[in-house]
Design a protein around this motif. Sequence first.
Motif, PDB file in Angstrom:
ATOM      1  N   LEU A 117      13.222   2.420  73.521  1.00 38.09           N
ATOM      2  CA  LEU A 117      11.870   2.937  73.717  1.00 38.09           C
ATOM      3  C   LEU A 117      11.012   2.770  72.475  1.00 38.09           C
ATOM      4  CD1 LEU A 117      12.448   6.204  75.766  1.00 38.09           C
ATOM      5  CD2 LEU A 117      11.456   4.071  76.549  1.00 38.09           C
ATOM      6  N   LEU A 121       7.579   0.840  72.529  1.00 32.66           N
ATOM      7  CA  LEU A 121       6.345   1.532  72.182  1.00 32.66           C
ATOM      8  C   LEU A 121       5.635   0.856  71.014  1.00 32.66           C
ATOM      9  CD1 LEU A 121       4.531   3.951  72.744  1.00 32.66           C
ATOM     10  CD2 LEU A 121       5.930   5.289  71.167  1.00 32.66           C
ATOM     11  N   GLN A 124       3.854  -2.260  72.293  1.00 31.76           N
ATOM     12  CA  GLN A 124       2.658  -1.945  73.062  1.00 31.76           C
ATOM     13  C   GLN A 124       1.531  -1.430  72.174  1.00 31.76           C
ATOM     14  OE1 GLN A 124       2.178  -2.607  76.312  1.00 31.76           O
ATOM     15  NE2 GLN A 124       4.164  -3.630  76.174  1.00 31.76           N
ATOM     16  N   LEU A 268      10.774   2.626  81.242  1.00 31.09           N
ATOM     17  CA  LEU A 268       9.830   3.725  81.448  1.00 31.09           C
ATOM     18  C   LEU A 268      10.324   4.683  82.528  1.00 31.09           C
ATOM     19  CD1 LEU A 268       6.422   1.838  81.262  1.00 31.09           C
ATOM     20  CD2 LEU A 268       7.377   3.395  79.566  1.00 31.09           C
ATOM     21  N   TRP A 271      12.929   6.837  80.985  1.00 28.72           N
ATOM     22  CA  TRP A 271      12.245   7.779  80.102  1.00 28.72           C
ATOM     23  C   TRP A 271      11.674   8.960  80.899  1.00 28.72           C
ATOM     24  CZ3 TRP A 271      10.795   9.407  75.297  1.00 28.72           C
ATOM     25  CH2 TRP A 271       9.619  10.113  75.182  1.00 28.72           C
ATOM     26  N   LEU A 286       5.094  14.958  78.320  1.00 31.81           N
ATOM     27  CA  LEU A 286       5.593  13.888  77.463  1.00 31.81           C
ATOM     28  C   LEU A 286       6.072  12.698  78.288  1.00 31.81           C
ATOM     29  CD1 LEU A 286       7.648  15.895  74.808  1.00 31.81           C
ATOM     30  CD2 LEU A 286       5.397  14.866  74.528  1.00 31.81           C
ATOM     31  N   LEU A 290       3.667   8.387  78.212  1.00 33.52           N
ATOM     32  CA  LEU A 290       4.047   7.028  77.823  1.00 33.52           C
ATOM     33  C   LEU A 290       3.776   6.002  78.925  1.00 33.52           C
ATOM     34  CD1 LEU A 290       5.242   5.226  75.672  1.00 33.52           C
ATOM     35  CD2 LEU A 290       7.522   5.792  76.511  1.00 33.52           C
ATOM     36  N   LEU A 293       0.111   5.290  78.929  1.00 32.77           N
ATOM     37  CA  LEU A 293      -0.308   4.468  77.791  1.00 32.77           C
ATOM     38  C   LEU A 293       0.002   2.990  78.034  1.00 32.77           C
ATOM     39  CD1 LEU A 293      -1.389   4.367  74.869  1.00 32.77           C
ATOM     40  CD2 LEU A 293       0.965   4.703  74.096  1.00 32.77           C
ATOM     41  N   ILE A 294       1.198   2.701  78.542  1.00 32.46           N
ATOM     42  CA  ILE A 294       1.563   1.310  78.803  1.00 32.46           C
ATOM     43  C   ILE A 294       0.718   0.739  79.943  1.00 32.46           C
ATOM     44  CG2 ILE A 294       3.468  -0.242  79.327  1.00 32.46           C
ATOM     45  CD1 ILE A 294       3.681   1.217  76.659  1.00 32.46           C
TER      46      ILE A 294
END
Length: 415
Positions: A117, A121, A124, A268, A271, A286, A290, A293-294
């Motif tokens: 991850l 991250l 990205q 993802l 996650w 949380l 993510l 965001l991606i």
Amino acid sequence: MASTDETGREAPHSSPSGPTPPAGPPAGPAGPAGRMPRWLPRAMVLALTLYAVFQLSSWAFHQLTGLLINVLIAFFLALAIEPAVSWMAARGLRRGLATFLVFLAVLIAAAGFVTLLGSMLAGQIVKMVEEFPEYLDSVINWVNGHFHTELRRVDIQEGLLRSDWLRNYVQNSATGVLDVSAQVLGGLFQLLTITLFAFYFAADGPRLRRALCSVLPPARQAEVLRAWEIAVNKTGGYLYSRGLMALISGVAHYVLLEILEVPYAPALAVWVGLVSQFIPTIGTYLAGALPMLIAFTVNPWYALWVLVFVVIYQQFENYVLQPKLTSKTVDIHPAVAFGSVVAGTALLGAVGALIAIPAVATLQAFLGAYIKRYDVTDDPRVHGRRDRGAGPGAFTRARQVWARWSAQRSRRGSS
């Protein structure tokens, strides 16, 4: 000389107004009513001692609250890995080595997941920074086209660089670096403390049970061992339900991310499943941040779709999926499970939310053996149905009406 009476004693003096009254008894020591009770000093000393002990205990408890919470987390973690450690110990492996292998497997899995991850991250974020001017230009063109303004990217960048907000933000971030470092070090120390206590609880489980049972009579020993076994089973069932919900959540989000063609969809999905289930209270936010965001790097509208899906799925999980699975694996009522999570959060925060359900399930199963139950009467109000009388039901009456109406139509058609 003073006059005497016939018995030889002095006669009382007489005054012009009459004879003088006799003198009272001589003054002596105070009576019992004027003395301090003997028990009062000892009672005062005892009260002051108890007050001092209470204050000292209260101060020590507040100072050791963090350590006690860490020990509680470690105990439930040891209960969770107890079946795996006992399974390996039953096949000839030493408990210490078996516990070490279990922790090593968990550590390797966690390190691999965090590394995957982290690299994803970082890639990205670099991509977003490189493509940020294009995003900014598209936003500026949209604003200029709809609101008839004349904004330019250069003016916006210069305004941001010269703004007091950015300067204050940089200064506050620089001063907060030490605080963040201290929090990170404190978190690592807390994690190490929990790991060590959990390792000792799991590796020395039989010794700990022997030490606890050695100070109890045989009847109490059986109760303690039964409570310990119930705690292991309920904690394992709770983790099983959490793992199952993490799998369902991961699959659902994986399907969405694949439909939207968001990169790194498998990672993802894992996650979202793990973080949303094993980090209480804030885990959902949380977990959803993510993927949003991606997805934003692909298309800003995709981020909105991900947000909507996360909110809808969270409601479905809270009110449908979690109560059903928890009631089957931990064997407690869905309302009790929800209430225990709320109460645990109010008492111990995130830690209380995580351990509330297995703790309540253990207590309920342990107390169930001491509650005498009776056969329930055969009453419709108890079994969830109402007594509608001896006549036919609504469906039967409707079917009879339909049959009569069909018969009348057929007779009319034949005539």
